[in-house]
Design an enzyme around this catalytic site. Structure first.
Site, PDB file in Angstrom:
ATOM      1  CE  LYS A 270      -2.253  -7.426   1.127  1.00 30.39           C
ATOM      2  NZ  LYS A 270      -0.772  -7.256   1.080  1.00 30.39           N
TER       3      LYS A 270
ATOM      4  CB  CYS B 160      -3.526  -2.156   0.215  1.00 32.20           C
ATOM      5  SG  CYS B 160      -3.603  -1.030   1.411  1.00 32.20           S
ATOM      6  CB  SER B 161      -6.087  -6.190  -2.555  1.00 38.95           C
ATOM      7  OG  SER B 161      -6.943  -5.135  -2.775  1.00 38.95           O
TER       8      SER B 161
ATOM      9  CB  CYS C  45     -14.241  -5.574  -6.711  1.00 39.64           C
ATOM     10  SG  CYS C  45     -13.310  -4.195  -6.491  1.00 39.64           S
TER      11      CYS C  45
ATOM     12  CG  HIS D 208      -8.676  -7.267  -5.919  1.00 38.71           C
ATOM     13  ND1 HIS D 208      -9.705  -7.761  -6.681  1.00 38.71           N
ATOM     14  CD2 HIS D 208      -9.241  -5.976  -5.250  1.00 38.71           C
ATOM     15  CE1 HIS D 208     -10.721  -7.349  -6.478  1.00 38.71           C
ATOM     16  NE2 HIS D 208     -10.674  -6.255  -5.513  1.00 38.71           N
TER      17      HIS D 208
HETATM   18  N1  COA Z   1       0.709  -5.688  -1.248  1.00 43.43           N
HETATM   19  C1  COA Z   1       1.969  -6.134  -1.061  1.00 43.43           C
HETATM   20  N2  COA Z   1       3.072  -5.581  -1.638  1.00 43.43           N
HETATM   21  C2  COA Z   1       2.729  -4.433  -2.542  1.00 43.43           C
HETATM   22  C3  COA Z   1       1.334  -4.145  -2.599  1.00 43.43           C
HETATM   23  C4  COA Z   1       0.556  -4.760  -1.729  1.00 43.43           C
HETATM   24  N3  COA Z   1      -0.658  -4.188  -1.952  1.00 43.43           N
HETATM   25  N4  COA Z   1       1.298  -2.921  -3.411  1.00 43.43           N
HETATM   26  C5  COA Z   1       2.451  -2.785  -3.672  1.00 43.43           C
HETATM   27  N5  COA Z   1       3.346  -3.688  -3.390  1.00 43.43           N
HETATM   28  C6  COA Z   1       4.785  -3.615  -3.416  1.00 43.43           C
HETATM   29  C7  COA Z   1       5.440  -3.703  -4.763  1.00 43.43           C
HETATM   30  O1  COA Z   1       5.685  -4.727  -5.456  1.00 43.43           O
HETATM   31  C8  COA Z   1       6.528  -2.666  -4.642  1.00 43.43           C
HETATM   32  O2  COA Z   1       7.742  -3.736  -4.228  1.00 43.43           O
HETATM   33  P1  COA Z   1       9.020  -3.413  -4.834  1.00 43.43           P
HETATM   34  O3  COA Z   1       9.445  -1.896  -4.069  1.00 43.43           O
HETATM   35  O4  COA Z   1       9.871  -4.312  -3.886  1.00 43.43           O
HETATM   36  O5  COA Z   1       8.926  -3.370  -6.293  1.00 43.43           O
HETATM   37  C9  COA Z   1       6.193  -1.852  -3.536  1.00 43.43           C
HETATM   38  O6  COA Z   1       5.367  -2.457  -2.681  1.00 43.43           O
HETATM   39  C10 COA Z   1       5.710  -0.466  -3.863  1.00 43.43           C
HETATM   40  O7  COA Z   1       4.776  -0.761  -4.738  1.00 43.43           O
HETATM   41  P2  COA Z   1       4.154   0.425  -5.593  1.00 43.43           P
HETATM   42  O8  COA Z   1       3.300  -0.057  -6.716  1.00 43.43           O
HETATM   43  O9  COA Z   1       4.825   1.734  -5.998  1.00 43.43           O
HETATM   44  O10 COA Z   1       2.950   0.884  -4.750  1.00 43.43           O
HETATM   45  P3  COA Z   1       1.998   2.143  -4.620  1.00 43.43           P
HETATM   46  O11 COA Z   1       2.204   2.888  -3.736  1.00 43.43           O
HETATM   47  O12 COA Z   1       1.764   2.547  -6.294  1.00 43.43           O
HETATM   48  O13 COA Z   1       0.318   1.232  -4.527  1.00 43.43           O
HETATM   49  C11 COA Z   1      -1.294   0.918  -2.777  1.00 43.43           C
HETATM   50  C12 COA Z   1       0.077   0.674  -3.217  1.00 43.43           C
HETATM   51  C13 COA Z   1      -1.490   0.106  -1.877  1.00 43.43           C
HETATM   52  C14 COA Z   1      -1.489   2.399  -2.962  1.00 43.43           C
HETATM   53  C15 COA Z   1      -2.177   0.222  -4.171  1.00 43.43           C
HETATM   54  O14 COA Z   1      -1.690  -1.238  -4.338  1.00 43.43           O
HETATM   55  C16 COA Z   1      -3.450   0.290  -4.009  1.00 43.43           C
HETATM   56  O15 COA Z   1      -4.305   1.249  -4.199  1.00 43.43           O
HETATM   57  N6  COA Z   1      -4.174  -0.879  -3.482  1.00 43.43           N
HETATM   58  C17 COA Z   1      -5.767  -0.921  -3.376  1.00 43.43           C
HETATM   59  C18 COA Z   1      -6.394  -1.276  -4.613  1.00 43.43           C
HETATM   60  C19 COA Z   1      -7.952  -1.178  -4.454  1.00 43.43           C
HETATM   61  O16 COA Z   1      -8.233  -0.304  -3.815  1.00 43.43           O
HETATM   62  N7  COA Z   1      -8.616  -2.144  -4.984  1.00 43.43           N
HETATM   63  C20 COA Z   1     -10.000  -2.043  -4.955  1.00 43.43           C
HETATM   64  C21 COA Z   1     -10.504  -2.716  -3.610  1.00 43.43           C
HETATM   65  S1  COA Z   1     -11.921  -2.313  -3.006  1.00 43.43           S
END
Ligand code: COA
Length: 388
Positions: free
Chosen positions: A330, A208-209, A85, A334
């Site tokens: 956030k 989470c981002s 990242c 990302h």
């Molecule tokens: N912040 C705000 N809203 C979020 C979000 C976030 N991080 N992630 C998803 N959403 C929202 C989506 O827009 C969706 O909204 P909607 O239902 O109104 O359309 C809803 O939440 C569900 O989204 P979805 O894509 O199904 O979520 P997911 O369960 O597939 O993924 C996480 C969510 C948190 C698991 C995923 O974003 C993630 O793994 N994040 C971390 C990424 C990471 O590790 N990066 C590297 C860092 S070192």
């Protein structure tokens, strides 16, 4: 070493871009930066591009050459930088060093990632490759769970609360609402963040981002020559980088990032400033606990007091260190290879007075961007100073 300035910035909106390819994203961000810098492609001498895992996400490697090809600037040298990242931050630093050393006068920096073509599960596994494959990913640890361990320990050692972490998300999303490039522009209340459901306890969805597509680009130039192109030059007065162990269990502490501490000490020395002189900060809030730790490790508050600092308004627009006025990872999103470049762009916008009026910090003169790879195995810091 020669002085180096940023003379142009450009980015795509960070989002789920179903209709755009990686190539489209690179082209849009780079063309915007080239136009903003008022340079011609004949002025460019090299390209440094950050990209973490295009091979995993879309099956495309050789991203340096792809960037040059897509921009129509062959045969310029084009170098891909990979540091998880922090790929974008490292690309910026390599570009900075190439000019500071005298090798080039004008270079382009890019950062890109197209993450949403795969499922969340596959994205999580691809991202987890930035941790220790043998000790962490093999045993099922992806990044939300690794940062959850850090959060738990911070809560245990310092009394940090889930509410304090949630408040980082509330504040960042409130800022992101004004950012036209942000993936999420909806503000959230503390209650909504607290009720958003655990991803890896104590971290919830809204701690989470997200998973994002996007690209960002900067044009750098020797400060001496920069005047030919712009009257809004922003000098890079420090560029530092540090490494730490890949896996969390090998570290002396889980409640901070030693790499951030080391890079910060060097950055303050290089820029001849102290934390009190910094007017605006873009820090790497891949998870809310990361923002709390960054505030401590960068010296903006004492160790263990990051949660209280956020609660007391320390990161607000009129606080001690206005932080993530863009919305941060956030809210902005990302796309991992692009974030380090995007953070720098948002600091430059603040120093040029080009941020949205609701989040513009008055008279910002010195700004810092903080970019982390993995759980802290790479940290890159840049300090910028307005020169007009
Ligand atoms: N912040 C705000 N809203 C979020 C979000 C976030 N991080 N992630 C998803 N959403 C929202 C989506 O827009 C969706 O909204 P909607 O239902 O109104 O359309 C809803 O939440 C569900 O989204 P979805 O894509 O199904 O979520 P997911 O369960 O597939 O993924 C996480 C969510 C948190 C698991 C995923 O974003 C993630 O793994 N994040 C971390 C990424 C990471 O590790 N990066 C590297 C860092 S070192």
């Amino acid at each position: 070493m020669r002085s180096v300035s940023v003379i142009g910035v450009g980015q795509t909106k960070f989002d789920e871009h179903w209709e755009l390819s990686l190539r489209d994203l690179i082209a849009e961000a780079s063309i915007k930066a080239i136009q903003d810098a008022n340079v011609g492609s004949k002025d460019l001498e090299a390209i440094f591009g950050g990209c973490m895992a295009a091979g995993r996400f879309i099956g495309q490697e050789h991203i340096g050459a792809l960037m040059a090809d897509q921009l129509g600037v062959n045969p310029l040298p084009a170098i891909r930088c990979e540091a998880a990242c922090a790929s974008g931050g490292v690309a910026l630093r390599m570009a900075y060093l190439s000019i500071a050393s005298g090798a080039y006068d004008v270079v382009a920096v890019g950062g890109v990632e197209k993450m949403t073509d795969v499922s969340t599960e596959d994205a999580a596994i691809a991202l987890a490759g930035a941790g220790d494959q043998e000790w962490e990913l093999f045993n099922g640890a992806t990044f939300p769970s690794i940062y959850a361990l850090m959060a738990r320990r911070h809560m245990h050692d310092f009394g940090t609360t889930e509410e304090q972490m949630a408040l980082c998300a509330v504040k960042n999303h409130a800022n992101g609402a004004f950012n036209e490039y942000a993936q999420f522009r909806t503000p959230f209340t503390l209650e909504q963040v607290m009720n958003s459901g655990y991803v890896a306890e104590p971290l919830k969805l809204l701690d989470c981002s997200p998973i994002s597509d996007g690209a960002a680009s900067l044009i750098l130039c020797t400060s001496e020559k920069a005047k030919q192109f712009t009257d809004k030059q922003v000098e890079i007065v420090a560029s530092t980088q540090a490494s730490d162990t890949l896996s969390l269990h090998d570290r002396k502490t889980m409640t901070g990032m030693y790499g951030t501490e080391v890079a910060a000490k060097k950055a303050y020395e290089q820029a001849k400033i102290s934390p009190k002189d910094v007017n605006v900060l873009e820090c790497h809030d891949c998870f809310t606990i990361a923002q709390i730790m960054a505030l401590e490790d960068l010296g903006f508050c004492r160790k263990g007091e990051g949660g209280k600092f956020v609660e007391s308004g320390g990161i607000d627009k009129d606080g001690e260190i206005p932080t993530n006025m863009s919305g941060g990872l956030k809210a902005v999103g990302h796309p991992v290879g692009a974030s380090g470049v995007r953070e720098a762009i948002d600091v430059v916008r603040q120093l040029r007075g080009d941020a949205p009026k609701e989040t513009q910090v008055a008279d910002a003169e010195i700004g810092m961007s903080h970019n982390v790879g993995g759980s802290g195995a790479t940290v890159v810091l840049h300090v910028f100073k307005r020169r007009f």
